[in-house]
Design an enzyme around this catalytic site. Structure first.
Site, PDB file in Angstrom:
ATOM      1  N   LYS A 125      -5.455   2.855   7.278  1.00 58.11           N
ATOM      2  CA  LYS A 125      -6.579   2.169   7.923  1.00 58.11           C
ATOM      3  C   LYS A 125      -6.244   0.692   8.136  1.00 58.11           C
ATOM      4  O   LYS A 125      -5.441   0.121   7.376  1.00 58.11           O
ATOM      5  CB  LYS A 125      -7.856   2.340   7.098  1.00 58.11           C
ATOM      6  CG  LYS A 125      -7.850   1.681   5.705  1.00 58.11           C
ATOM      7  CD  LYS A 125      -8.225   0.219   5.768  1.00 58.11           C
ATOM      8  CE  LYS A 125      -7.900  -0.506   4.497  1.00 58.11           C
ATOM      9  NZ  LYS A 125      -8.024  -1.962   4.618  1.00 58.11           N
ATOM     10  N   ASP A 156     -10.430  -6.348   7.215  1.00 59.57           N
ATOM     11  CA  ASP A 156      -9.439  -5.385   6.715  1.00 59.57           C
ATOM     12  C   ASP A 156      -9.937  -4.705   5.438  1.00 59.57           C
ATOM     13  O   ASP A 156      -9.929  -3.472   5.358  1.00 59.57           O
ATOM     14  CB  ASP A 156      -8.087  -6.067   6.483  1.00 59.57           C
ATOM     15  CG  ASP A 156      -7.038  -5.091   5.989  1.00 59.57           C
ATOM     16  OD1 ASP A 156      -6.505  -4.335   6.817  1.00 59.57           O
ATOM     17  OD2 ASP A 156      -6.755  -5.074   4.773  1.00 59.57           O
ATOM     18  N   ILE A 163       0.830  -1.205   0.000  1.00 61.35           N
ATOM     19  CA  ILE A 163       0.000   0.000   0.000  1.00 61.35           C
ATOM     20  C   ILE A 163       0.861   1.250   0.000  1.00 61.35           C
ATOM     21  O   ILE A 163       0.536   2.258  -0.639  1.00 61.35           O
ATOM     22  CB  ILE A 163      -0.982  -0.001   1.196  1.00 61.35           C
ATOM     23  CG1 ILE A 163      -2.076   1.051   0.999  1.00 61.35           C
ATOM     24  CG2 ILE A 163      -0.276   0.218   2.519  1.00 61.35           C
ATOM     25  CD1 ILE A 163      -3.056   0.733  -0.086  1.00 61.35           C
ATOM     26  N   SER A 214      11.743   0.560   7.154  1.00 58.98           N
ATOM     27  CA  SER A 214      11.172  -0.778   7.212  1.00 58.98           C
ATOM     28  C   SER A 214      12.287  -1.745   7.572  1.00 58.98           C
ATOM     29  O   SER A 214      13.423  -1.569   7.107  1.00 58.98           O
ATOM     30  CB  SER A 214      10.563  -1.172   5.860  1.00 58.98           C
ATOM     31  OG  SER A 214      10.270  -2.555   5.823  1.00 58.98           O
TER      32      SER A 214
END
Length: 313
Positions: free
Chosen positions: A94, A172, A18, A40
């Protein structure tokens, strides 16, 4: 206020699909924002400085004023709390957190620190949502259905976190439909019944059927499935007492009214989200609506657990 000559400098926390597909292009295409770095433990961003963790990134780039947190929800709360404590504005992918308690604590910390918090619901920025909201507001509604059915193997290949505790499983993607629902109806939505289908080897549901009701008494049926093959279904249908019918398809990129297509536009949710984030920062405000997350939490509280076949990747 940030301008194109003085853009808000942003760091990305989490560099999964995403972030790469949506966040990076949206930030880079907004002249009021500047993507500075990403972090990351496994991945590095193309063309940007990369770091193993958020603290290392902030130490190297103290000019970063805002952070977009795109990690799985299970670790989002800790990272967001650290970012807010450091005085950074925070954009939450989200769902905003793994629990309502975590989400509420983030809202309180942002207010305490005087920084912006955005609980982002990208589907609310789909092109047909505003028109649907106006249509609903002008009518007495008789019933609503929400159908969010997609292929987990296509959209989340190898992502074991989604079926782990806190990953929410089919909720999700389903929460995207709930975010549109809670945007277009004027009153709160209450969960009355939920059937949650859990594979024996998963800690989150792979299929859900729910009966809900708005506070004004409108019945809502929601069905989510993570095993849909071929054509994916992301639709909301609203029927009015006068016989009118509205349908949102493909996540809100297509709008039909009384069987006639009146809008069809490409998906451009994240550019709208980042424009909204910039406006919030400029005005010193937050947007932390947790209504879709509350519906999911309530479904787990009142839902019936139903055994489903093991999930095989």
């Amino acid at each position: 206020m940030a301008t194109t000559s003085n853009p808000v400098k942003i760091g990305l926390v989490g560099l999964g699909k995403i972030a790469v597909d949506q966040h990076i292009p949206a930030i880079r295409n907004n002249p009021a924002l500047e993507l500075v770095a990403g972090c990351s433990p496994q991945t590095r961003p193309d063309g940007l400085p990369g770091y193993d963790d958020m603290q290392a990134m902030l130490a190297a780039h103290p000019e970063i004023a805002a952070l977009a947190i795109c990690t799985p929800p299970q670790v989002r709360h800790r990272l967001a709390m650290e970012a807010l404590a450091a005085g950074r504005h925070v954009f939450l992918e989200k769902p905003p957190a793994a629990t309502l308690g975590e989400a509420e604590s983030l809202r309180a910390r942002a207010a305490e620190k005087g920084v912006t918090l955005l609980a982002s619901w990208h589907s609310r920025f789909a092109p047909a949502v505003s028109a649907a909201r106006a249509w609903v507001a002008a009518r007495k509604i008789s019933n609503i259905s929400v159908m969010w059915k997609e292929n987990v193997r296509q959209w989340h290949p190898g992502q074991k976190w989604i079926f782990a505790p806190g990953g929410m499983g089919v909720f999700d993607p389903g929460i995207n439909g709930l975010s549109i629902l809670t945007r277009i109806v004027p009153d709160a939505v209450i969960v009355k019944k939920a059937d949650l289908h859990f594979p024996a080897n998963c800690d989150a549901p792979i299929e859900v059927q729910m009966d809900l009701q708005t506070e004004s008494g409108v019945p809502v049926r929601a069905e989510f499935n993570f095993l849909q093959e071929n054509q994916q279904t992301w639709s909301i249908v609203v029927e009015a007492e006068d016989g009118g019918k509205l349908a949102l398809h493909l996540g809100g990129t297509e709008l039909e009214i009384d069987g006639r297509q009146v809008l069809k536009e490409p998906e451009h949710e994240y550019p709208g989200l980042y424009a909204h984030f910039h406006q919030l920062i400029a005005s010193g405000q937050s947007d932390a609506d947790f209504a879709p997350l509350r519906i999911v939490a309530d479904a787990f509280m009142v839902g019936k657990r139903i055994a489903a076949p093991d999930y095989i990747e």
